[in-house]
Design an enzyme around this catalytic site. Sequence first.
Site, short mmCIF file in Angstrom:
data_model
loop_
_atom_site.label_atom_id
_atom_site.label_comp_id
_atom_site.label_asym_id
_atom_site.label_seq_id
_atom_site.Cartn_x
_atom_site.Cartn_y
_atom_site.Cartn_z
N ARG A 194 0.82 -1.21 0.00
CA ARG A 194 0.00 0.00 0.00
C ARG A 194 0.85 1.26 0.00
O ARG A 194 0.56 2.23 -0.70
CB ARG A 194 -0.95 -0.01 1.20
CG ARG A 194 -1.90 -1.21 1.19
CD ARG A 194 -2.91 -1.15 2.29
NE ARG A 194 -3.92 -0.13 2.03
CZ ARG A 194 -4.95 0.10 2.83
NH1 ARG A 194 -5.10 -0.60 3.93
NH2 ARG A 194 -5.83 1.03 2.53
N ILE A 195 1.94 1.27 0.77
CA ILE A 195 2.81 2.44 0.79
C ILE A 195 3.58 2.55 -0.52
O ILE A 195 3.71 3.63 -1.11
CB ILE A 195 3.77 2.40 1.99
CG1 ILE A 195 2.97 2.45 3.30
CG2 ILE A 195 4.77 3.55 1.94
CD1 ILE A 195 3.80 2.27 4.55
N ALA A 204 12.73 4.12 3.76
CA ALA A 204 11.86 4.66 4.80
C ALA A 204 10.90 3.58 5.26
O ALA A 204 9.81 3.88 5.74
CB ALA A 204 11.10 5.88 4.28
N GLU A 226 17.86 1.22 16.54
CA GLU A 226 17.35 2.56 16.85
C GLU A 226 17.15 2.73 18.35
O GLU A 226 16.82 1.75 19.04
CB GLU A 226 16.03 2.81 16.11
CG GLU A 226 16.16 2.80 14.59
CD GLU A 226 14.84 3.07 13.89
OE1 GLU A 226 13.83 3.35 14.57
OE2 GLU A 226 14.81 3.01 12.65
N HIS A 266 13.64 8.46 11.94
CA HIS A 266 12.41 7.65 11.90
C HIS A 266 11.17 8.54 12.04
O HIS A 266 10.38 8.41 12.97
CB HIS A 266 12.42 6.58 13.00
CG HIS A 266 11.52 5.42 12.66
ND1 HIS A 266 11.79 4.14 13.08
CD2 HIS A 266 10.37 5.34 11.94
CE1 HIS A 266 10.84 3.32 12.64
NE2 HIS A 266 9.97 4.04 11.94
N LEU A 267 11.01 9.40 11.05
CA LEU A 267 9.89 10.35 11.03
C LEU A 267 8.70 9.85 10.21
O LEU A 267 7.76 10.61 9.97
CB LEU A 267 10.36 11.69 10.46
CG LEU A 267 11.47 12.42 11.24
CD1 LEU A 267 11.83 13.72 10.52
CD2 LEU A 267 11.05 12.70 12.66
N GLY A 268 8.72 8.59 9.80
CA GLY A 268 7.71 8.07 8.89
C GLY A 268 6.28 8.32 9.33
O GLY A 268 5.40 8.57 8.50
N ALA A 269 6.02 8.24 10.63
CA ALA A 269 4.64 8.43 11.13
C ALA A 269 4.45 9.78 11.81
O ALA A 269 3.40 10.01 12.42
CB ALA A 269 4.29 7.31 12.10
#
Length: 534
Positions: free
Chosen positions: A156-157, A235, A266, A284-287
């Site tokens: 989906r991403i 990402a 991490e 880790h800014l994905g969300a």
Amino acid sequence: MSPASSRKPVVLIAEELSPATVDALGPDFEIRHCNGADRSALLPAVADVDAILVRSATRIDAEVVAAARKLRVVARAGVGLDNVDVSAATKAGVMVVNAPTSNIVTAAELACGLLIATARNIPQANSALKNGEWKRSKYTGVELSEKVLGVVGLGRIGVLVAQRMSAFGMKVVAYDPYVQPARAAQMGVKLLSLDELLQAADFITVHLPKTPETIGLIGDDALHKVKPSVRIVNAARGGIVDEAALATALKEGRVAAAGLDVYASEPCTDSPLFEFDNVVATPHLGASTGEAQEKAGIAVAKSVRLALAGELVPDAVNVQGGVIAEDVKPGLPLAEKLGRIFTALAGEVAVRLDVEVYGEITQHDVKVLELSALKGVFEDVVDETVSYVNAPLFAQERGVEVRLTTGSESPDHRNVVTVRGTLSGGGEVSISGTLAGPKNLQKIVAVGDHDVDLALAEHMAFLRYEDRPGVVGTLGRILGEAGINIAGMQVSRAAEGGEALVALTVDESVPPAVLTEIAAEIGATSVRAVNLTD
């Protein structure tokens, strides 16, 4: 009215969540707040709560679960569950829910941002200018238009990234063995093998789940096949791109630039990759957008309402709670594992998938077994958390027709569950299992037309070959030389000299090289390894 009957369920919000989360909970609960990162505040606060809502800073481990004697549900307002001990919660009968689709758009947009940043050196130029340096020529970039974007993982991403970058005039190709070429073509994406993608792509973006098979997938071998002008973005999950191999490739000029949001370990604040000016790195800014956090809060609030009402929760990541018949509950993990084995045996997503349930269990509603099997089918296929609610969506997106068939008659077993799929080439793959004895031992009872009787295990292998003497000895020798112990083995054949099947359980995962050697020596027509570890 007695105090017990007037008591509202208590929901503890242990971190700052969107106001929309409280609105979504509604007026039927007593809402409390605490600082979940402060253990001295958290432990006494959970004593009489029915639900806990957290993000990533609060650690819900066995100690917290034990202290929360009335706890029925833990809700993580996000995707990952690294801070929640799902096993401890499950043993205590506590449902764990998350928000698996909350950050899809946000994660895709960040990947697009990293692609643009690596193309145009935006962070480096920004930093230089703010340090008083005007370096236009040093930060000359490349256009995205007409370049080939290789999407590794068309979930989906990955699809969202492909759609967005197509708008920049990029030519999109993808590698995903679980997507049908016709489905990709509908999106204007050409499917390639991984090697073909590596050689063709000007930009590569990774969107795969992290599994034993995908860890290090973009490693030293892969990075010797790419164009020296390639720019690589990860990402998705740390470790899919081998960080040491990437650093070497950057140093040797075999990769032009990289954009990273995730790391093998991490938090990561010290990496050889950070020394390269052509690496764009984010923590880790994905969300990390307000919209994603709000979606996550609303999603888990709805799940909490369902859980505390005693209903089945679609986004539950474990099998506790919900209105599932007691006789059906033990079948949930069996159906899910059969789904995972099916995917490993098939090597692709089926065009049509049949979940067949036979036996006395069908006097109950067994629809949840279909969902559980679907959850297993896509567990190792997509890079998002798979749950009861989104597994059917994954099937729908891939054009998979799903059917549930039930019947009260089961001649050989009290109950049996079969996952059967028709593949794109017309072939069929099926796997059947049952629960045996008072301890509900999970067993495989058939693989296709072959009857077997083998307890499910974390590590298994299935081999098809032409029946002849000496194969079992050869198999044992090769595995023995590799130091792999056989825990159980079944040999099945339809007729003497015909096709034979070996199903075996081993104490550890069988490496691909060993499988290749076995296939060559016994002339196997099919060799599949299955690893059911998380």
